[in-house]
Design an enzyme around this catalytic site. Structure first.
Site, short mmCIF file in Angstrom:
data_model
loop_
_atom_site.label_atom_id
_atom_site.label_comp_id
_atom_site.label_asym_id
_atom_site.label_seq_id
_atom_site.Cartn_x
_atom_site.Cartn_y
_atom_site.Cartn_z
N LYS A 8 20.16 56.27 25.03
CA LYS A 8 21.32 55.81 24.30
C LYS A 8 21.12 55.53 22.97
O LYS A 8 21.78 55.58 21.93
CB LYS A 8 22.03 54.46 24.92
CG LYS A 8 22.52 54.68 26.38
CD LYS A 8 23.03 53.28 26.90
CE LYS A 8 21.96 52.23 27.02
NZ LYS A 8 20.98 52.34 27.99
N ARG B 255 27.89 45.57 30.35
CA ARG B 255 27.04 46.08 31.43
C ARG B 255 27.52 45.48 32.97
O ARG B 255 27.09 45.93 33.86
CB ARG B 255 25.55 45.64 31.15
CG ARG B 255 24.78 46.37 30.30
CD ARG B 255 23.29 45.59 30.56
NE ARG B 255 22.21 46.25 30.24
CZ ARG B 255 21.54 46.54 29.30
NH1 ARG B 255 22.07 46.67 28.34
NH2 ARG B 255 20.29 47.11 29.26
N ARG C 131 7.04 54.53 26.84
CA ARG C 131 7.79 54.55 25.77
C ARG C 131 6.91 53.58 24.99
O ARG C 131 6.49 52.38 25.25
CB ARG C 131 9.28 53.86 26.14
CG ARG C 131 9.93 53.97 25.07
CD ARG C 131 11.57 53.62 25.47
NE ARG C 131 11.91 52.41 25.76
CZ ARG C 131 13.03 51.99 26.04
NH1 ARG C 131 14.08 52.65 25.60
NH2 ARG C 131 13.25 50.75 26.40
N ARG D 218 15.23 46.77 36.49
CA ARG D 218 16.34 46.92 35.75
C ARG D 218 17.21 48.32 35.94
O ARG D 218 18.40 48.35 35.97
CB ARG D 218 15.78 47.40 34.41
CG ARG D 218 15.32 46.21 33.42
CD ARG D 218 14.16 46.58 32.28
NE ARG D 218 14.86 47.20 31.41
CZ ARG D 218 14.22 47.98 30.60
NH1 ARG D 218 12.65 48.20 30.98
NH2 ARG D 218 14.44 48.82 29.54
P1 AMP Z 1 18.45 46.97 26.67
O1 AMP Z 1 17.42 46.99 25.18
O2 AMP Z 1 19.91 47.32 26.46
O3 AMP Z 1 17.51 47.63 27.46
O4 AMP Z 1 18.50 45.27 26.84
C1 AMP Z 1 17.16 44.59 27.13
C2 AMP Z 1 17.52 43.43 28.24
O5 AMP Z 1 18.50 42.79 27.30
C3 AMP Z 1 18.44 43.70 29.39
O6 AMP Z 1 17.49 44.18 30.61
C4 AMP Z 1 19.24 42.47 29.69
O7 AMP Z 1 18.38 41.66 30.17
C5 AMP Z 1 19.48 42.15 28.13
N1 AMP Z 1 20.79 42.70 28.09
C6 AMP Z 1 21.14 43.59 26.90
N2 AMP Z 1 22.63 43.75 26.86
C7 AMP Z 1 22.79 42.98 27.89
C8 AMP Z 1 24.29 43.03 28.33
N3 AMP Z 1 25.21 43.77 27.71
N4 AMP Z 1 24.82 42.01 29.30
C9 AMP Z 1 23.52 41.38 29.82
N5 AMP Z 1 22.18 41.37 29.62
C10 AMP Z 1 21.83 42.23 28.47
#
Ligand code: AMP
Length: 214
Positions: free
Chosen positions: A13, A88, A127, A171
């Site tokens: 993404k 999410r 990564r 995750r």
């Molecule tokens: P990401 O960088 O998008 O993989 O997000 C890393 C972490 O941030 C996730 O595993 C969640 O703990 C938190 N996070 C990011 N976006 C959201 C969201 N929309 N809702 C809830 N937690 C989020």
């Protein structure tokens, strides 16, 4: 262009969002990046979010909905935006619909990038991210020219705290349980555009461009 990028962690993404930013000159809005920034700065938001993030769980809906409600009102988001990592959960998607209605706007496309779980684990365990520009590399599939150094900006590469196998599996479980229902939610609204994410980033991007303009 009001766009959502949907897909499990490691689907690409962030990489696709950067191509889209360059092509359409609209901002990438990543709740993950905003939360990591808050953790780094030690703000109250960061302190609240850190435990959830380290465990691979979702930060509470109320917190991320508040972030997005503010961010979408900023000047640079008025011509369009690419949401990366939000919504999410179904309540987040419903809150987004309300926020956009208030702003007189509407999501145009939900680009859903599909990659199977074992490929995601391979991608995420190797990564490495750039501290400077956020570019991502992979130790085996896409190594930087100099170890530990970003090809684009010479910034320092690091491994995200949550890119370890145990947290990655958590995750992915959270994605499958809480986020994947959004696929049917947006399909029902006629907004879902499904993209096969197991090709090279430029191939995936050209598929996105033709799907969005078709
Ligand atoms: P990401 O960088 O998008 O993989 O997000 C890393 C972490 O941030 C996730 O595993 C969640 O703990 C938190 N996070 C990011 N976006 C959201 C969201 N929309 N809702 C809830 N937690 C989020």
């Amino acid at each position: 262009m009001d766009i959502i990028l949907l897909g499990p962690p490691g689907a690409g993404k962030g990489t696709q969002a950067k191509f889209m930013v360059d092509k359409w000159e609209i901002p990438q809005i990543s709740t993950g990046d905003i939360l990591r920034g808050a953790v780094r700065d030690g703000t109250p938001l960061g302190l609240e979010a850190k435990g959830f993030m380290d465990r691979g769980e979702l930060v509470p809906d109320r917190v991320v909905i508040g972030i997005i409600a503010e961010r979408l009102r900023e000047d640079d988001a008025q011509r369009g935006f690419i949401l990366d990592g939000f919504p999410r959960t179904i309540p987040q998607a419903e809150a987004l619909e309300e926020i956009l209605t208030e702003l007189g706007r509407n999501i145009d496309h939900v680009v859903s990038i599909d990659v199977d779980d074992e490929e995601l684990v391979r991608r995420l365990t190797g990564r490495r991210m750039c501290k400077g520009c956020g570019e991502s590399f992979h130790m085996v599939f896409n190594p930087p020219r100099t170890e530990g150094v970003c090809d684009s900006c010479r910034g320092e590469l690091y491994q995200r705290d949550d890119d370890n196998e145990e947290t990655i599996r958590q995750r992915l479980k959270v994605y499958n349980d809480q986020t994947s229902p959004l696929i049917d939610f947006y399909r029902g609204l006629g907004k879902l555009r499904e993209i096969n994410g197991t090709r090279t980033p430029p191939e995936i991007f050209s598929d996105i461009v033709s799907t969005l303009s078709g």
